[in-house]
Motif scaffolding. Structure first.
Motif, PDB file in Angstrom:
ATOM      1  N   LEU A 148      -3.641   3.224   1.252  1.00 57.06           N
ATOM      2  CA  LEU A 148      -3.478   1.819   0.863  1.00 57.06           C
ATOM      3  C   LEU A 148      -3.609   0.818   1.996  1.00 57.06           C
ATOM      4  O   LEU A 148      -3.709  -0.376   1.741  1.00 57.06           O
ATOM      5  CB  LEU A 148      -2.090   1.631   0.221  1.00 57.06           C
ATOM      6  CG  LEU A 148      -1.798   2.494  -1.001  1.00 57.06           C
ATOM      7  CD1 LEU A 148      -0.349   2.330  -1.431  1.00 57.06           C
ATOM      8  CD2 LEU A 148      -2.734   2.104  -2.144  1.00 57.06           C
ATOM      9  N   SER A 149      -3.580   1.300   3.244  1.00 55.14           N
ATOM     10  CA  SER A 149      -3.435   0.350   4.350  1.00 55.14           C
ATOM     11  C   SER A 149      -4.705   0.219   5.178  1.00 55.14           C
ATOM     12  O   SER A 149      -4.826   0.832   6.248  1.00 55.14           O
ATOM     13  CB  SER A 149      -2.255   0.765   5.230  1.00 55.14           C
ATOM     14  OG  SER A 149      -1.054   0.478   4.580  1.00 55.14           O
ATOM     15  N   SER A 156      -3.524   6.181   7.455  1.00 56.89           N
ATOM     16  CA  SER A 156      -3.376   5.980   6.003  1.00 56.89           C
ATOM     17  C   SER A 156      -4.709   6.208   5.301  1.00 56.89           C
ATOM     18  O   SER A 156      -4.789   6.900   4.282  1.00 56.89           O
ATOM     19  CB  SER A 156      -2.848   4.560   5.737  1.00 56.89           C
ATOM     20  OG  SER A 156      -3.223   4.094   4.470  1.00 56.89           O
ATOM     21  N   HIS A 200       1.215  -2.904  -1.899  1.00 59.04           N
ATOM     22  CA  HIS A 200       2.344  -1.977  -2.063  1.00 59.04           C
ATOM     23  C   HIS A 200       3.544  -2.382  -1.218  1.00 59.04           C
ATOM     24  O   HIS A 200       4.683  -2.151  -1.594  1.00 59.04           O
ATOM     25  CB  HIS A 200       1.923  -0.525  -1.762  1.00 59.04           C
ATOM     26  CG  HIS A 200       1.555  -0.249  -0.329  1.00 59.04           C
ATOM     27  ND1 HIS A 200       0.481  -0.830   0.302  1.00 59.04           N
ATOM     28  CD2 HIS A 200       2.118   0.568   0.608  1.00 59.04           C
ATOM     29  CE1 HIS A 200       0.393  -0.374   1.559  1.00 59.04           C
ATOM     30  NE2 HIS A 200       1.387   0.461   1.759  1.00 59.04           N
ATOM     31  N   ARG A 209      -1.919  -8.799  10.543  1.00 58.61           N
ATOM     32  CA  ARG A 209      -0.883  -8.897   9.506  1.00 58.61           C
ATOM     33  C   ARG A 209       0.189  -9.946   9.826  1.00 58.61           C
ATOM     34  O   ARG A 209       0.870 -10.422   8.928  1.00 58.61           O
ATOM     35  CB  ARG A 209      -0.199  -7.540   9.328  1.00 58.61           C
ATOM     36  CG  ARG A 209      -1.134  -6.430   8.871  1.00 58.61           C
ATOM     37  CD  ARG A 209      -0.296  -5.351   8.220  1.00 58.61           C
ATOM     38  NE  ARG A 209      -0.926  -4.056   8.192  1.00 58.61           N
ATOM     39  CZ  ARG A 209      -0.331  -2.983   7.693  1.00 58.61           C
ATOM     40  NH1 ARG A 209       0.898  -3.057   7.214  1.00 58.61           N
ATOM     41  NH2 ARG A 209      -0.946  -1.816   7.686  1.00 58.61           N
ATOM     42  N   ASP A 260       3.824  -2.564  17.511  1.00 56.95           N
ATOM     43  CA  ASP A 260       4.584  -1.383  17.946  1.00 56.95           C
ATOM     44  C   ASP A 260       3.741  -0.108  17.978  1.00 56.95           C
ATOM     45  O   ASP A 260       4.248   0.975  18.248  1.00 56.95           O
ATOM     46  CB  ASP A 260       5.877  -1.196  17.136  1.00 56.95           C
ATOM     47  CG  ASP A 260       5.655  -0.799  15.678  1.00 56.95           C
ATOM     48  OD1 ASP A 260       4.496  -0.614  15.263  1.00 56.95           O
ATOM     49  OD2 ASP A 260       6.668  -0.663  14.948  1.00 56.95           O
TER      50      ASP A 260
HETATM   51  N1  LIG Z   1       3.970   0.403  12.704  1.00 62.00           N
HETATM   52  C1  LIG Z   1       4.982   0.276  11.903  1.00 62.00           C
HETATM   53  N2  LIG Z   1       6.021  -0.340  12.289  1.00 62.00           N
HETATM   54  N3  LIG Z   1       4.964   0.744  10.654  1.00 62.00           N
HETATM   55  C2  LIG Z   1       4.001   1.623  10.103  1.00 62.00           C
HETATM   56  C3  LIG Z   1       3.784   1.327   8.658  1.00 62.00           C
HETATM   57  C4  LIG Z   1       2.780   2.259   8.017  1.00 62.00           C
HETATM   58  C5  LIG Z   1       2.397   1.795   6.644  1.00 62.00           C
HETATM   59  N4  LIG Z   1       1.602   2.805   5.995  1.00 62.00           N
HETATM   60  C6  LIG Z   1       1.349   2.723   4.672  1.00 62.00           C
HETATM   61  O1  LIG Z   1       1.816   1.863   3.975  1.00 62.00           O
HETATM   62  C7  LIG Z   1       0.441   3.780   4.081  1.00 62.00           C
HETATM   63  C8  LIG Z   1       0.709   4.029   2.626  1.00 62.00           C
HETATM   64  C9  LIG Z   1      -0.369   4.822   1.954  1.00 62.00           C
HETATM   65  O2  LIG Z   1      -1.523   4.685   2.320  1.00 62.00           O
HETATM   66  O3  LIG Z   1      -0.023   5.592   1.031  1.00 62.00           O
HETATM   67  C10 LIG Z   1       1.639   0.481   6.713  1.00 62.00           C
HETATM   68  O4  LIG Z   1       0.429   0.508   6.928  1.00 62.00           O
HETATM   69  O5  LIG Z   1       2.258  -0.580   6.579  1.00 62.00           O
END
Ligand SMILES: N=C(N)NCCC[C@H](NC(=O)CCC(=O)O)C(=O)O
Length: 449
Positions: free
Chosen positions: A25-26, A32, A141, A218, A256
């Protein structure tokens, strides 16, 4: 130092929810996308996270637990036009759009570094601890998270003389806010006042600021500024730095993933920030404490791709009782020889980071979430810590209880056909209802109200 003035950093780790899955999703988050539709192992994911929490607790650090969100988000599915009973909603979504179903089943709230931005009382004008839930509006999401996040934060930090909870910023890319993943606090120690460093990827108003071209930025400058205002951080204790747009385009979707700060140490890659030399000079000049250490990793030692695949900078950096610091790194760092060599070099070099501990967090890593993504840092005085919901803090007994809870309620693996099974909703809501009792959270979920 008297007991009452002693301060701690408490890490509240996201407990991985029972519906952890890989939905791809990302966009902009390489892991992801690479693992889209892989079979997930929710039980293993939750247990891996608990092992890290317990290890931190065993090292004498203060460790908290952040509950998962209720998934599937059945109301989101209804808003998208899937109607009928809960079972019918799921059946229809499974048939018409398995990807939307996965989306509404995402356990992404596990990455609590994105839950909120937190400013400790040492930095705020009213001397209270401030929380602003992140709107996470860049990904559908994740945009489902802020309301429940706020409910949870209020149930964990429930004392209005000590804690202030702000509503998430307007749900609009203009104010794109990803929480603490783009914020760090530099200070001589957790009890002294700090410099709050806000890192943004782009600006919605200032056309002179050039953002990334391939992947999304973002976090906007305007969101960071709004959070700093809400938290009443004095001008001299806040600084806004632009993330290097080139590294966002190489998969560094949050700051991060390329930099981490703890107390008086900033550990960052050479390419983390735009015009890095100037950015670091500004940080040094603005630093409000005595001595700041910047550990800057050169590209020839660790390339940006090495950083993205190993998640070296998504390690936690924690202060131990003896004053030294430990790097809490993902196991992927050992597998990359350049990164492993660099860590070895860094530990023996002249800086406060003396030890490293590696964790297997593969289930979360495969969705782009390393050790630091999984935790929300809250610096608290002893007195403030006493005001926290004590049932959300890790203990030997709580660890046993939570492991048993996971073993009882979680499936070993999830595929599309599991998600299409309405029984999963019942199982998940039953598990979460029980969890709210273990953690004394009250009715935080929509389905309980
Ligand atoms: N770096 C930090 N602080 N957080 C990592 C977040 C990972 C999250 N992955 C996801 O949402 C993937 C979900 C999916 O593809 O099923 C995101 O991209 O927002």
């Amino acid at each position: 130092m008297s007991e009452q003035t002693q301060s701690f950093e408490v890490n509240f780790d996201g407990l991985v929810g029972p519906t952890h899955n890989y939905a791809g999703l990302s966009y902009g988050n390489v892991a992801s996308l690479n693992n889209a539709e892989a079979i997930s192992n929710p039980k293993q994911a939750a247990l891996q996270g608990l092992v890290k929490m317990k290890a931190m607790h065993d090292m004498g650090l203060k460790q908290g637990i952040f509950a998962p969100h209720a998934r599937p988000d059945i109301n989101a599915l209804r808003r998208l036009g899937f109607n009928g009973t809960d079972s019918q909603v799921i059946n229809k979504a499974a048939k018409e759009s398995p990807v939307l179903l996965r989306t509404c089943y995402s356990a992404s709230a596990m990455w609590t570094a994105n839950a909120a931005t937190v400013s400790p009382s040492q930095d705020t004008a009213d001397k209270k601890v401030h929380f602003t839930s992140a709107n996470l509006n860049n990904k559908f999401h994740r945009s489902l998270e802020p309301v429940t996040t706020s409910n949870l934060l209020k149930a964990m930090f429930n004392d209005e003389n000590t804690f202030v909870h702000h509503t998430h910023l307007p749900d609009q890319p203009f104010f794109g806010d990803e929480g603490a993943a783009n914020h760090t606090r530099l200070c001589d120690d957790h009890g002294s006042k700090g410099l709050e460093v806000f890192v943004y990827g782009a600006s919605s108003l200032n056309t002179q600021i050039t953002g990334p071209t391939k992947y999304p930025a973002r976090q906007t400058l305007e969101a960071s500024e709004a959070v700093a205002r809400l938290h009443q951080i004095p001008q001299e204790q806040r600084i806004f730095i632009q993330q290097n747009p080139d590294v966002i385009d190489q998969g560094v979707f949050h700051n991060d993933v390329i930099a981490v700060g703890n107390a008086n140490v900033l550990f960052c890659h050479e390419q983390a920030f735009l015009n890095q030399a100037d950015a670091l000079t500004r940080i040094r000049q603005a630093y409000v404490g005595e001595k700041l250490h910047i550990v800057e990793v050169p590209t020839h030692a660790v390339g940006v791709q090495d950083a993205v695949t190993s998640y070296l900078f998504n390690s936690q950096l924690v202060s131990l009782a003896d004053g030294s610091m430990m790097l809490v790194a993902p196991e992927e760092c050992i597998k990359n020889s350049k990164v492993a060599n660099y860590i070895e070099f860094m530990l023996s070099a002249n800086n406060p980071i003396n030890t490293v501990k590696f964790f297997d967090l593969r289930q979360s890593m495969q969705n782009g979430g390393g050790p630091a993504c999984l935790r929300l840092r809250v610096a608290l005085t002893q007195n403030e810590l006493g005001k926290v919901n004590q049932d959300t803090l890790m203990s030997d007994e709580k660890f046993v209880l939570l492991n048993a809870w996971v073993e009882k309620h979680y499936r070993d693996q999830l595929t599309d056909s599991d998600l299409a099974d309405p029984q999963l909703l019942t199982e998940t809501y039953t598990a979460l209802d029980e969890l709210t009792q273990i953690l004394s959270l009250g009715s935080v979920y929509e389905f309980q109200r």
